[in-house]
Enzyme design. Structure first.
Site, PDB file in Angstrom:
ATOM      1  N   GLY A 546       0.829  -1.201   0.000  1.00  0.00           N
ATOM      2  CA  GLY A 546       0.000   0.000   0.000  1.00  0.00           C
ATOM      3  C   GLY A 546       0.852   1.234   0.000  1.00  0.00           C
ATOM      4  N   GLY A 547       0.193   2.388   0.265  1.00  0.00           N
ATOM      5  CA  GLY A 547       0.928   3.639   0.268  1.00  0.00           C
ATOM      6  C   GLY A 547       1.990   3.696   1.335  1.00  0.00           C
ATOM      7  CG  PHE A 548       2.898   2.455   6.019  1.00  0.00           C
ATOM      8  CD1 PHE A 548       3.869   1.507   6.285  1.00  0.00           C
ATOM      9  CD2 PHE A 548       2.705   3.470   6.937  1.00  0.00           C
ATOM     10  CE1 PHE A 548       4.623   1.562   7.435  1.00  0.00           C
ATOM     11  CE2 PHE A 548       3.448   3.538   8.095  1.00  0.00           C
ATOM     12  CZ  PHE A 548       4.411   2.582   8.343  1.00  0.00           C
ATOM     13  N   GLY A 549       3.732   0.972   2.526  1.00  0.00           N
ATOM     14  CA  GLY A 549       4.809   0.051   2.204  1.00  0.00           C
ATOM     15  C   GLY A 549       4.266  -1.364   2.110  1.00  0.00           C
ATOM     16  CE  LYS A 566       0.332  -0.099   8.130  1.00  0.00           C
ATOM     17  NZ  LYS A 566      -0.977   0.553   7.917  1.00  0.00           N
ATOM     18  CG  ASP A 662      -7.387   6.749   4.021  1.00  0.00           C
ATOM     19  OD1 ASP A 662      -8.052   7.003   3.001  1.00  0.00           O
ATOM     20  OD2 ASP A 662      -6.322   6.117   3.993  1.00  0.00           O
TER      21      ASP A 662
END
Length: 889
Positions: A546-549, A566, A662
């Site tokens: 995802g956008g985080f990693g 994560k 979100d």
């Protein structure tokens, strides 16, 4: 020569029998004959006293000056003293006299084999001119270390609620030598003291129950056993929902049961019903287990309705890190309406982990008024180097899987014990010196004081350095305040959280030793633990991105616990700030429908979060672009309801309102039982902190297709922004298509706009997921469409609250159930065909021109008629440019 060498065996036996007889007489005169338990061993020693005295509870305490339990040279190795401070809250006996030891000192008690309560009484006053705040010492009993470098002054100051005195209670087993040695050992340049010693025997299987009674361990597959080599320290003993139960009102062992009010978390304190019912003890729960008053009082969640699904009944207890703890929960159904199985069922959480998924007290006890208890063991790992104590959470939440009659939970009593470490030690650190001032500093341990004497020169230098530090700190605070104003913009490239290099000699470390992250609320993992859990981040363990990693599946605690890990991608533009926000938010939240944060890792520049593993992935994984089988309509409704409850808890159940910011289908996770849990709090914001504020002004963040158009236009964030996003999720669930599909005609690109248009036109059946054809009852679809339409209104004031959304979804499920029962019984079932008049008719111009209605939500006003649907337009086509970055999160 030994004076007893010529004593005959018969004389020895006679002496021993006489001693036991005398001991029995002492016991019978100092305990209530009607008590459920009469202790075999019962000693009360008033230390520092030369005569017997009677305490406020009418118990007789023997002075230790001439006691056979004291060493013969007591006058040469210790000194008696009287407390110079008279506190009206402190009873006279045994607290007003003390025995002071400048060197090692031992009391010896002849006892029978078996477990004993050992209670040590401390009143940190001034004795013989000595400041008791300077007293540090260790205490051992047999092979167990009970206290190390202990300060009664610091410990009493840290009690909740604060007490001027201390009673430290331990459970010690005496095996074969029939002797219990209590040894006091002063720290260097200090002295030890004790006011009173109490020893009371207990039934063999009360707490130390051996291998025949395995205890479940939280997050572990193997049970735990407590045998006679284990020592325990009593930390908390509570009459939940009741009043203080003094020792004289206990069952013969003089345990004190305190109120639980100081430990209740937040405003969700429930109710405390009391019933004068006859408690019927059993062989499994004997009469001495707990006094009847503990079982006739309780704390419950209150009214039996869906509101109870919006919070946990939670207690918080401060404990030492690095120890295992025994929790004993006492239960007894005392309400007349709760008499059968599956009427009140609930889940028990310990330290943010499930300890018992399903507790039905009637099922366990067999009847109303019959008490039971359940034991659990939980390990509290070590915190970081700065914090040696942690908050340990106990939470109860209604379990609705079996659809019990009441939405409720109950607890009558609670005991918490610390178990000794492998070296036999129970000793923890003294409390942190919180709240100190220069005028009233907390004392330092003699082991940590500087040995050198101070001088005027050092004082001047210290004053200069102190002044420079004050100016520097003021400058930093001013800079940080100005920076916070500037940081309200969207950039997260420069975070206030960065790895701090620590130089020692010539070596440099990048470990984050100065991190301010809350290890007392969640576990801190080393990078080596994380690499071991993921096999060094092997691709075989990667389960998402995802956008985080990347997200990895991992195994901790020797492989016994499966987790999701994560890991921040170093190239990601979402990083440190969101990492810290996620921990700060989620570590303080406990709810069945919020994903559980287990811990984090901030070693070597890494930013890693560790969660409970969600076996069924994200909600989106089961809607579209997937090889997973489609979810049934009933499953989708239950998932939507669970997510709505999680969001409602964020908005109203936490100490401060939290706006998720979100909400989307990839941030709703599903566990192995398909329970929905809201996740990813990296963008979350705390809502307005007073009633005068209606919003939080902040830059727009979120995911393309889900962002509230009003928030986008005004940059004013409210909890209704989450409601809008959740409305998009509801449409995703119904239609099984993404929130944005750029290749479609303009009016169909946004699912929110297209879905509302179809509902207003009465053509919603044309975009419903084909897999649901024939599964949805018309009444349910109509109600579901009402909820979606209300959530997606252009102005937040017209949208429902999440509480109303929860109610609406519950009602939709009831409509679906009723229709299915009617179908089974031969009623007419038309599926979704013919449901073309869901909402009031509207023209294309009404939907796409941005016209607005002054009407209010049919949900937010609280359960209006189904037929009162308001015609409301939606935002303009500018909604398609909600976020400049089309990639979103």
């Amino acid at each position: 020569m030994d004076k007893t060498s010529n004593t005959s065996p018969s004389t020895t036996m006679l002496t021993f029998a006489l001693s036991l007889f005398i001991l029995h007489l002492i016991t019978s005169t100092t305990t209530d004959a009607s008590s459920p338990y009469t202790p075999t061993d019962y000693f009360l020693l008033d230390c520092g006293s030369s005569s017997s005295s009677t305490s406020a509870d009418n118990r007789t305490w023997d002075g230790d000056a001439r006691s056979k339990f004291s060493p013969p040279n007591i006058a040469n190795t210790s000194s008696p003293s009287t407390a110079e401070e008279q506190n009206p809250a402190v009873t006279q006996v045994p607290f007003m006299t003390a025995r002071l030891f400048p060197s090692q000192f031992t009391y010896t008690f002849p006892v029978s084999a078996g477990p004993k309560f050992l209670r040590l009484y401390f009143y940190p006053a001034t004795y013989s001119g000595r400041d008791n705040s300077k007293s540090f010492f260790s205490v051992s009993a047999g092979s167990h270390t009970l206290l190390t470098n202990f300060s009664a002054f610091l410990t009493a100051a840290g009690t909740v609620p604060r007490q001027p005195f201390l009673i430290k209670e331990f459970v010690i087993s005496v095996n074969y030598n029939q002797r219990l040695d209590i040894k006091f050992d002063p720290s260097p340049n200090s002295y030890a003291f004790i006011n009173g010693i109490e020893i009371v025997s207990m039934p063999n299987n009360l707490y130390i129950r051996g291998p025949d009674y395995p205890i479940p361990q939280v997050s572990q597959q193997q049970p735990f056993t407590i045998d006679n080599t284990t020592a325990l320290e009593t930390l908390y003993r509570l009459d939940v929902g009741g009043n203080l139960v003094p020792g004289k009102d206990d069952t013969g062992m003089y345990r004190i049961w305190r109120q639980d009010d100081p430990y209740i978390y937040g405003q969700g304190f429930g109710q405390t019903p009391h019933r004068d019912v006859t408690i019927r003890y059993t062989n499994d729960t004997p009469e001495y287990t707990a006094p009847a008053t503990v079982y006739t009082t309780s704390r419950t969640m209150g009214k039996h309705n869906s509101v109870n699904l919006n919070y946990n009944l939670t207690w918080i207890f401060t404990v030492d890190s690095g120890f295992t703890y025994l929790f004993r929960l006492h239960f007894c159904e005392i309400l007349q309406e709760v008499t059968r199985v599956n009427q009140r069922v609930f889940t028990v959480f310990l330290n943010n982990r499930t300890a018992d998924p399903e507790v039905d007290v009637i099922q366990l006890s067999g009847d109303n008024g019959v008490p039971i208890f359940k034991d659990y063991v939980v390990w509290v790992p070590l915190g970081d180097n700065r914090r040696s104590k942690q908050d340990l959470w106990l939470a109860l939440y209604p379990n609705m899987d079996s659809k019990p009659k009441y939405t409720d939970a109950i607890l009558n009593g609670l005991e918490i014990f610390k178990l000794n470490q492998s070296d036999g030690s129970l000793a923890g650190p003294n409390p942190e010196p919180v709240g100190t001032t220069p005028e009233a500093p907390y004392p330092k341990s003699p082991e940590k004081e500087d040995s050198g004497a101070s001088s005027p020169v050092l004082a001047v230098v210290g004053g200069v350095i102190g002044g420079v530090l004050v100016v520097a700190v003021m400058g930093v605070l001013i800079f940080r305040r100005r920076r916070r104003v500037r940081d309200s913009g969207p950039s997260v490239a420069k975070s206030s959280w960065v790895p701090i290099s620590v130089t020692a000699g010539t070596s440099t470390s990048t470990k984050t030793n100065a991190s301010s992250l809350p290890s007392d609320l969640c576990r801190h993992f080393s990078i080596s633990e994380i690499r071991s859990a993921t096999r060094n981040f092997t691709d075989d363990f990667m389960i998402g991105t995802g956008g985080f990693g990347n997200v990895y599946k991992g195994y901790i605690d020797g492989g016994a616990t499966t987790v999701a890990i994560k890991r921040l991608d170093s190239k990601s533009n979402q990083g440190a700030r969101e990492f810290q926000t996620e921990i700060g938010m989620l570590s303080k939240l406990r709810h069945l429908h919020l994903v559980s944060l287990i811990g984090y890792c901030d070693d070597d520049g890494e930013m890693i979060l560790v969660y409970d593993y969600m076996a069924n992935g994200t909600l989106r994984d089961h809607l579209y672009k997937t090889e997973n089988p489609p979810l049934s309509w009933k499953n989708r409704l239950q998932i939507c309801l669970g997510a709505a409850r999680g969001l409602h808890y964020l908005h109203t159940g936490a100490k401060h309102m939290i706006i998720h910011r979100d909400v989307k289908s990839t941030n709703i996770l599903l566990d192995d039982k398909w329970v929905a849990k809201v996740s990813d709090f990296g963008l979350s914001k705390t809502g307005p902190d007073n009633v005068a504020q209606t919003h939080v002004t902040t830059v727009v963040k979120g995911s393309f297709g889900y962002v509230d158009p009003e928030y986008y236009r005004r940059q004013q964030l409210t909890e209704k922004s989450d409601v809008y996003s959740f409305g998009v999720v509801l449409l995703e669930v119904l239609c099984a298509r993404p929130a944005i599909v750029t290749g479609l005609p303009k009016e169909q690109v946004s699912l929110a706009v297209w879905g509302r248009y179809c509902m207003r036109k009465g053509t919603i059946d044309q975009i419903v997921d084909p897999h649901l054809m024939g599964q949805i009852a018309p009444e349910c679809l109509r109600k579901f469409g009402e909820i979606v339409d209300s959530c997606l209104r252009d102005e937040g004031i017209q949208r429902p609250t999440m509480s109303d959304v929860v109610w609406g979804l519950e009602f939709a499920i009831q409509l679906q159930d009723a229709a299915e029962r009617n179908k089974i019984s031969g009623g007419d079932w038309i599926g979704i065909v013919g449901c073309h008049t869901m909402l009031s008719p509207a023209t294309d111009d009404d939907v796409f021109s941005g016209s607005k209605s002054s009407g209010t939500s049919t949900l937010e006003s609280g359960r209006r008629s189904e037929n009162s649907y308001a015609a409301v337009g939606v935002g303009s086509e500018n909604v398609f440019s909600q976020i400049v970055d089309p990639k979103g999160r």
